[in-house]
Structure formats: structure tokens, C-alpha cells
Design an enzyme around this catalytic site. Structure first.
Site, short mmCIF file in Angstrom:
data_model
loop_
_atom_site.label_atom_id
_atom_site.label_comp_id
_atom_site.label_asym_id
_atom_site.label_seq_id
_atom_site.Cartn_x
_atom_site.Cartn_y
_atom_site.Cartn_z
N GLU A 108 0.84 -1.20 0.00
CA GLU A 108 0.00 0.00 0.00
C GLU A 108 0.87 1.25 0.00
O GLU A 108 0.61 2.20 -0.74
CB GLU A 108 -0.90 0.02 1.25
CG GLU A 108 -1.83 -1.17 1.41
CD GLU A 108 -1.18 -2.34 2.16
OE1 GLU A 108 0.02 -2.56 1.98
OE2 GLU A 108 -1.90 -3.02 2.90
N ASP A 157 26.35 -37.28 -1.28
CA ASP A 157 26.16 -36.56 -2.55
C ASP A 157 26.98 -35.27 -2.65
O ASP A 157 27.12 -34.73 -3.74
CB ASP A 157 24.68 -36.17 -2.74
CG ASP A 157 23.79 -37.39 -2.88
OD1 ASP A 157 24.34 -38.49 -3.07
OD2 ASP A 157 22.56 -37.23 -2.79
N GLU A 180 15.03 -31.83 1.02
CA GLU A 180 15.60 -32.66 -0.05
C GLU A 180 16.42 -33.78 0.58
O GLU A 180 17.53 -34.07 0.18
CB GLU A 180 16.49 -31.82 -0.97
CG GLU A 180 15.75 -30.76 -1.76
CD GLU A 180 16.55 -30.27 -2.96
OE1 GLU A 180 17.10 -31.09 -3.71
OE2 GLU A 180 16.63 -29.05 -3.13
N SER A 189 23.33 -42.82 -7.18
CA SER A 189 22.00 -42.35 -7.61
C SER A 189 22.10 -41.27 -8.67
O SER A 189 21.10 -40.72 -9.09
CB SER A 189 21.23 -41.82 -6.40
OG SER A 189 21.94 -40.79 -5.79
N LEU A 223 23.13 -27.45 -3.50
CA LEU A 223 21.86 -26.96 -2.95
C LEU A 223 21.59 -25.49 -3.26
O LEU A 223 21.09 -24.76 -2.39
CB LEU A 223 21.79 -27.18 -1.43
CG LEU A 223 21.82 -28.60 -0.92
CD1 LEU A 223 21.58 -28.62 0.59
CD2 LEU A 223 20.77 -29.47 -1.59
N THR A 271 23.09 -37.35 3.39
CA THR A 271 23.04 -36.81 2.03
C THR A 271 24.25 -35.94 1.76
O THR A 271 24.84 -35.98 0.68
CB THR A 271 21.72 -35.99 1.83
OG1 THR A 271 20.63 -36.85 2.11
CG2 THR A 271 21.59 -35.44 0.44
#
Ligand code: AOF
Ligand code: ZN
Length: 363
Positions: A58, A206, A294, A174, A210, A202
Site C-alpha cells: 500500500e 552426494d 531434499e 544415484s 543446494l 546426504t
């Protein structure tokens, strides 16, 4: 529908569109847009909230005014605020500019406002209309509303799996299950989140980046939850030039000697147990409206059990990994009756190249 109703709908949709321009930048604040018409119904200004600490929608619209607003109307997707926060109350400006009609889509869930803004407007003799495009406005600010009502961040869990429901081979490999289009879609989803959570496993397995690959500036906060603090000395998450990183550890189990391995630029927080709800609440307190989980099977399962997850995103690659020991997206929920399993409803299904994307939420 009569013409005046169609016109009101059109301006509220415009306010919602303007609000959405702040996506990914307003947290802990909501996304808000405002449209001002003069007393003859002509558009004379618009604005949106672009960042927390910056003027509200506003206030932006009043700043952009090209003509006299007295006797005019304003369309806002959220009840105007009435508190002195980082910026002054919007209700005061609406009154002092002589606005006669205020169209509000939904009430503000923030306790400093909820209903009080509307009351002050009515007390000042202004006509208030509430409820236009309610569904769209609730959807747009679902994370802000969830955080205000529950004190936890709105959680979305994402995982990728093969047609036979596997997330990796038994040796842990993976990369890459899904195609490059799905992977870029994940980067773009990341850009609408305030934080991304993974578990220590993770990170060790991996070593992910991110990031949204620059789609969101600043990048979402990268959060690693670890029970042991046994994290590697080298990790992509330790590069704080890319994005901020927060390590959250379970004080009841962690070995604090490992803290030395983590560079100083990384923020550290301890929580008293491994309950993911504590992470969700901690992130909400830090101003995160929403969180992208994740994580691997264990944390994903306990995050669902703890009520941290409100939506699920699944990428299904047309591959078969097979094997009884291959990794599953979840650990055991220990259901013994089909009536107890998690029942979801799918709200979106898309083909991404030849991967399948499914968005679902709980009934
Ligand atoms: C509005 N218009 O554009 C926004 C509102 O810290 P502050 O001062 O920015 O206040 C934040 C609160 O103000 C937020 O929790 C919500 O209740 C309201 N946000 N209100 O009228 C806006 N962003
Ligand atoms: Zn305001």
C-alpha cells in the site's frame, strides 16, 4: 455477474499478480500487491511489497500516486496492517489519503493485525469488502499463513525415484536418475524457498551444492541436520560465497569435537533432540516461511511423522533399478493396516521430457 463485480475481480487479480512479483524475496513477510483507483474508477497507482524491511504494498502504491486518491478505492490481497513494525501502519495512510472503499481478499493471520486493521478502517467510516479471490490469495501466501498459525515453516518434501520406486542402487549410487530438465526444474523450485534441508548422510554421500543456480538472490539458506556432527572437512556447503549454510545438530548425541571441522562462515545451532519439528520451528523463528526438504529416507520419514511436511514433489524417471536392497525414498513407517497408510491427493501431474512429475498433498 454484473459489470461492477467483474471489475472488482479484475483489480483484485491484478493485486495478486503484483504481489506474486515479490516471490522468493518477502519472507518472513507475505507477498502483497495493491491497486488504487480514483473516485471515477480510473487506475491511478499500484505497488507491491518487494522485500522485508522495504515499504508495504500500500505504501508503495501511495508513493507511486499520479493523481488525487480521495474518494477512491484500494484493492489489496491481504488485510492492511495497523501496527508499527519495520514500517508504519498502512491503515493510517489509507485513511489519510481519503480512500473511501477498501477491497481485501483475506485477513492477515499475523496476531498484531488479524481483524484489527479491518476494524480501524470501518471505524474511520471506510467501506470494507472482504473475500474476493480468496482461494488464490490463500494459495499465494500459504507459507506465510502456515508459519503464523503454527509457528513452523511450511514444508515441501522432494524426492526422485525410478519407476520401481528406488532412489539409488545398493552401493549408494544415484547420479543421475532424472533427466536434465527435471534437474533444472528443481533449481527453479529451490528459488521459491527460504531454506533447503538435508541430513548428514546426504551431505556425505552426494556433496550437493543446494543452490538455485543464481535464480534466487540471495540463495536459499542451506541447512544440514546432523545427529553426530561427523561431517566431512571438505564440502560444497562450506563455500559460503555461494550461499549461507546452517548446521543444526542434536545436542544429546553429537560429538562437539567435530565442530572444528566446520569453517567459521557456517552458522551453527543446536537442538535438544533429533525431532525434525525443532528444525522447522527454528527455521520459522529465523524468518523462513517455507522449507524445501531434499533429504534421504530417514529424515524424510521422521519429517513426515513430525508433521513438518505439507506438500510432496515426486520426480519419477522411466528407469528400473531393481534389487531388494536398493534404496527407498522412505524408511519404515511401521504401518500394519492399509487404513493407516498416508493418503495423499495429487494436485499436479506433468511430463518433464520423459520423467513424470507429481505434486501431492495430504487430505
Ligand atoms: C500489509 N502490506 O505489503 C505487507 C504486510 O515488519 P513489517 O513492518 O514489514 O511488518 C510485517 C507484517 O506486516 C507482516 O507480518 C504482515 O502482518 C504485514 N505485512 N501488510 O498491509 C504489505 N507486507
Ligand atoms: Zn502494511
Amino acid at each position: 455477474m454484473i459489470d461492477s463485480d467483474k471489475r472488482d475481480l479484475k483489480w483484485m487479480k491484478r493485486a495478486i499478480f503484483l504481489a506474486s512479483l515479490g516471490k522468493g524475496r518477502t519472507s518472513p513477510n507475505p507477498m502483497v500487491g495493491a491497486v488504487i483507483l480514483d473516485k471515477y474508477g480510473n487506475l491511478i497507482s499500484e505497488g507491491f511489497h518487494c522485500k522485508s524491511g522495504m515499504p508495504h504494498a500500500e505504501a508503495m502504491a501511495f508513493k507511486n500516486l499520479k493523481k488525487d486518491a480521495s474518494g477512491g478505492s484500494i484493492y489489496v490481497n491481504l488485510e492492511p496492517c495497523c501496527h508499527q513494525g519495520k514500517t508504519p501502519p498502512c491503515v493510517d495512510q489509507i485513511i489519510s489519503f481519503g480512500i473511501k472503499k477498501v477491497y481485501i481478499s483475506i485477513e492477515d493471520p499475523d496476531k498484531r493485525v488479524s481483524g484489527k486493521g479491518i476494524k480501524l478502517l470501518k471505524d474511520a467510516g471506510i467501506k470494507v469488502h472482504q473475500g474476493l479471490c480468496e482461494r488464490e490469495s490463500l494459495e499465494l501466501n500459504k507459507s506465510f499463513i502456515h508459519r503464523n498459525i503454527t509457528g513452523s515453516a511450511f514444508g515441501v518434501l522432494k524426492w526422485a525415484m525410478s519407476l520401481d520406486g528406488r532412489v539409488g542402487l545398493k552401493n549408494g549410487k544415484s547420479k543421475w536418475l532424472t533427466n536434465k530438465y527435471s534437474r533444472s526444474l528443481v533449481h527453479s523450485y529451490r528459488s521459491s524457498f527460504d531454506a533447503i534441508v538435508i541430513g548428514g548422510n546426504t551431505l556425505r554421500k552426494d556433496n550437493p551444492l543446494l543452490t538455485s543456480r543464481g535464480l534466487r538472490q540471495p540463495e536459499p539458506l542451506r541447512v544440514v541436520f546432523t545427529k553426530t556432527l561427523d561431517l566431512p572437512k571438505k564440502s560444497n556447503l562450506w563455500d559460503c560465497n555461494l550461499a549461507r549454510t546452517l548446521v543444526v545438530y542434536d545436542a544429546s548425541k553429537a560429538n562437539k569435537n567435530y565442530l572444528k571441522r566446520i569453517p567459521e562462515c557456517v552458522e551453527i545451532e543446536e537442538i535438544p533432540s533429533d525431532n525434525p519439528k525443532l528444525i522447522s520451528n527454528l527455521l520459522a523463528k529465523k524468518g523462513c516461511n517455507n522449507v524445501f526438504w531434499e533429504c534421504g529416507p530417514k529424515l524424510a520419514t521422521s519429517a513426515i511423522k513430525a508433521g513438518c511436511i505439507q506438500e510432496l514433489m515426486t520426480f519419477i524417471a522411466p528407469k528400473i533399478l531393481g534389487g531388494v536392497c536398493s534404496m527407498n525414498p522412505f524408511a519404515d513407517f511401521e504401518f500394519t493396516d492399509m487404513n493407516d497408510v498416508l493418503n495423499l491427493k495429487s494436485s499436479e501431474i506433468n511430463l518433464i521430457g520423459d520423467d513424470i512429475f507429481v505434486k501431492s498433498d495430504f487430505y
